[in-house]
Design an enzyme around this catalytic site. Sequence first.
Site, PDB file in Angstrom:
ATOM      1  N   CYS A 119       0.859  -1.189   0.000  1.00 39.98           N
ATOM      2  CA  CYS A 119       0.000   0.000   0.000  1.00 39.98           C
ATOM      3  C   CYS A 119       0.896   1.241   0.000  1.00 39.98           C
ATOM      4  O   CYS A 119       1.907   1.273   0.682  1.00 39.98           O
ATOM      5  CB  CYS A 119      -0.883  -0.029   1.244  1.00 39.98           C
ATOM      6  N   GLN A 153      -8.367  19.478   9.582  1.00 42.65           N
ATOM      7  CA  GLN A 153      -7.049  18.853   9.690  1.00 42.65           C
ATOM      8  C   GLN A 153      -7.200  17.337   9.811  1.00 42.65           C
ATOM      9  O   GLN A 153      -8.093  16.857  10.511  1.00 42.65           O
ATOM     10  CB  GLN A 153      -6.307  19.404  10.910  1.00 42.65           C
ATOM     11  N   CYS A 201       1.537  22.745   5.550  1.00 42.90           N
ATOM     12  CA  CYS A 201       1.743  21.292   5.443  1.00 42.90           C
ATOM     13  C   CYS A 201       2.769  20.981   4.353  1.00 42.90           C
ATOM     14  O   CYS A 201       2.954  19.815   4.001  1.00 42.90           O
ATOM     15  CB  CYS A 201       0.416  20.580   5.157  1.00 42.90           C
ATOM     16  N   GLU A 244     -12.175  32.981   4.402  1.00 40.77           N
ATOM     17  CA  GLU A 244     -12.131  31.651   3.766  1.00 40.77           C
ATOM     18  C   GLU A 244     -12.992  31.726   2.504  1.00 40.77           C
ATOM     19  O   GLU A 244     -14.051  32.343   2.507  1.00 40.77           O
ATOM     20  CB  GLU A 244     -12.687  30.606   4.755  1.00 40.77           C
ATOM     21  N   TYR A 302      -7.247  31.959   5.266  1.00 38.79           N
ATOM     22  CA  TYR A 302      -7.357  30.577   4.792  1.00 38.79           C
ATOM     23  C   TYR A 302      -7.901  29.766   5.971  1.00 38.79           C
ATOM     24  O   TYR A 302      -7.274  28.817   6.454  1.00 38.79           O
ATOM     25  CB  TYR A 302      -6.001  30.034   4.321  1.00 38.79           C
ATOM     26  N   CYS A 321      -6.866  -1.008   8.311  1.00 41.59           N
ATOM     27  CA  CYS A 321      -5.890   0.067   8.201  1.00 41.59           C
ATOM     28  C   CYS A 321      -5.643   0.640   9.596  1.00 41.59           C
ATOM     29  O   CYS A 321      -6.545   1.229  10.188  1.00 41.59           O
ATOM     30  CB  CYS A 321      -6.389   1.158   7.258  1.00 41.59           C
ATOM     31  N   CYS A 356       1.532   4.636   3.810  1.00 43.13           N
ATOM     32  CA  CYS A 356       2.441   4.880   4.955  1.00 43.13           C
ATOM     33  C   CYS A 356       3.870   4.508   4.588  1.00 43.13           C
ATOM     34  O   CYS A 356       4.308   3.377   4.829  1.00 43.13           O
ATOM     35  CB  CYS A 356       2.012   4.047   6.156  1.00 43.13           C
TER      36      CYS A 356
HETATM   37  C1  SAM Z   1      -4.843  24.139   4.846  1.00 43.91           C
HETATM   38  S1  SAM Z   1      -6.524  24.613   4.896  1.00 43.91           S
HETATM   39  C2  SAM Z   1      -6.598  25.394   6.459  1.00 43.91           C
HETATM   40  C3  SAM Z   1      -7.954  25.547   7.074  1.00 43.91           C
HETATM   41  C4  SAM Z   1      -8.016  25.959   8.539  1.00 43.91           C
HETATM   42  N1  SAM Z   1      -7.038  26.948   8.882  1.00 43.91           N
HETATM   43  C5  SAM Z   1      -7.928  24.760   9.464  1.00 43.91           C
HETATM   44  O1  SAM Z   1      -6.930  24.642  10.186  1.00 43.91           O
HETATM   45  O2  SAM Z   1      -8.852  23.954   9.491  1.00 43.91           O
HETATM   46  C6  SAM Z   1      -6.568  25.888   3.714  1.00 43.91           C
HETATM   47  C7  SAM Z   1      -7.916  26.562   3.546  1.00 43.91           C
HETATM   48  O3  SAM Z   1      -7.742  27.669   2.636  1.00 43.91           O
HETATM   49  C8  SAM Z   1      -8.892  27.775   1.811  1.00 43.91           C
HETATM   50  N2  SAM Z   1      -8.454  28.545   0.640  1.00 43.91           N
HETATM   51  C9  SAM Z   1      -7.701  28.115  -0.425  1.00 43.91           C
HETATM   52  N3  SAM Z   1      -7.440  29.137  -1.249  1.00 43.91           N
HETATM   53  C10 SAM Z   1      -8.026  30.237  -0.709  1.00 43.91           C
HETATM   54  C11 SAM Z   1      -8.096  31.606  -1.110  1.00 43.91           C
HETATM   55  N4  SAM Z   1      -7.505  32.042  -2.227  1.00 43.91           N
HETATM   56  N5  SAM Z   1      -8.769  32.470  -0.329  1.00 43.91           N
HETATM   57  C12 SAM Z   1      -9.374  32.032   0.820  1.00 43.91           C
HETATM   58  N6  SAM Z   1      -9.352  30.750   1.245  1.00 43.91           N
HETATM   59  C13 SAM Z   1      -8.689  29.866   0.486  1.00 43.91           C
HETATM   60  C14 SAM Z   1      -9.278  26.321   1.567  1.00 43.91           C
HETATM   61  O4  SAM Z   1     -10.631  26.231   1.176  1.00 43.91           O
HETATM   62  C15 SAM Z   1      -9.010  25.702   2.950  1.00 43.91           C
HETATM   63  O5  SAM Z   1     -10.154  25.771   3.765  1.00 43.91           O
END
Ligand code: SAM
Length: 463
Positions: free
Chosen positions: A83, A294, A421, A345, A324, A169, A86
């Site tokens: 797989c 997450q 990430c 967002e 974001y 899993c 991991c």
């Molecule tokens: C890595 S996630 C983080 C979400 C949140 N901070 C959390 O910890 O749950 C990135 C987020 O950015 C949003 N996103 C991506 N591009 C964006 C943009 N141009 N403007 C606003 N939000 C955006 C995605 O929809 C997603 O919800």
Amino acid sequence: MQITNKKDVPEELIVDIEKLSNLGYGIAKLDGYVIFVEGACPGDKVKIKVGKKNKNFANAKVIEIIEPSPYRTEPICPMQKVCGACQLQFIDYEYQLKLKKQIVEDTFFSIFRDNSKNNIEIRDTIASPKNKEYRHKIQYPVSETKESKRILAGYYKPASHEIVNIKYCPIQPSYCDNIIEFIRQAAQDCGISGYNEKKHAGDLKHVVIRTSAYNGKNLVILVVNSTRIFDKLKKLASRIYKELDNIAGVGVNFNPQKTNLILGKETQILEGNNFIEEKLCDKVFKVGAETFFQVNPFTANNIFEYIKKYISENFKDPMILDAYAGISTFGICLSDVAKKVVTVEEVKASTDLASKIIKENGIKNVEIHNMDAGKFFEKELNTKGRKFDITVLDPPRKGCTEESLNYALKLTSNKIIYVSCNPATLARDLNYLVEKGCKVEFIQPFDMFPHTYHIENVAVISV
Ligand SMILES: C[S@@+](CC[C@H](N)C(=O)[O-])C[C@H]1O[C@@H](n2cnc3c(N)ncnc32)[C@H](O)[C@@H]1O
């Protein structure tokens, strides 16, 4: 051995594994020529078979372990070798954490152009509170066997689209194995076929499960190729909801496109709720099928608490911008230590849920905006003229645009806390911020994804 041309690299040879690459391959060096070895651990002496050779590097597989690294261990999953999910399970968990720190260091030092700025403090990786059954979300591709038409569901083999039919899993809650097994059988009973990717034919493309670490409830989404089988899907959804325990809701998502994206635009809930609940920082969140959350709620909670502690020790009643924001997880967790939090967002399903969450948790100091982050920053600068003591940036893997970083700088008076990430895009964006005069105070890696090469980082930057 001297290597002046890739042809000088033998087809089979014995090498020492020096390091781990950012994609989880062992690295061996032959007179400066790099060989990325699948399934190898630093400290191994292995016999390898070399595959594709490029000008400066080649890929290879282990054919014999001559001397094992002292950090090798028995994988917790019997399917680890077949797989692709991991990559690091055969490496001792404590050593995985050290290797992840090394990957972050290597990435930073290769991307930062000015060597004088290489003295950034990269802290030791903080372990995941759980390294088994930690996943909040699973998404299995589905197909079927040629002759008997049995449904297959699992992860892909490494570097292929061949499904490993996974019955167990260890990194996902064990109840998900029961749900998947039930769906394999019940889908067939309801006359629903597995998807054939090559022919772009068949019904069920993916099963996505969101599973709550808070109360064990599950939201099941069946991703299908067409709406033609709607009656059959209703029957399957009803059986999943009624015959299994702990199902919060069942929905279908229509994704008729031939695409790598798992979810299509439209999700319809056929049974129960369109969300599950998670508890973080003593607040109850709602997470839907289309909202980001997450992968590992245990490490996520550690990150939120870590940043909350940092802010409460260094600020009094700050104004915070959470960009974001998803369902405003950072903003809501930090609302306890802030005068006000403004979140932005672009996905409406996430901001709709965030509005519900603040209402249900009785939070009064969070302001939510459904907009593109860059456009919001520009609007904020041109109209409101507000400044934020702290801006939290948590963009997708591709990181931020230079334009967004410039706006974030103008909007922030003290610290940017960048959560990422992807070490490569984080290093690129920090390099840009440093060129603009910022100072990276420290980087704290967290293990969000035990047994894989992925790493989450929190960078604290003074503007
Ligand atoms: C890595 S996630 C983080 C979400 C949140 N901070 C959390 O910890 O749950 C990135 C987020 O950015 C949003 N996103 C991506 N591009 C964006 C943009 N141009 N403007 C606003 N939000 C955006 C995605 O929809 C997603 O919800």
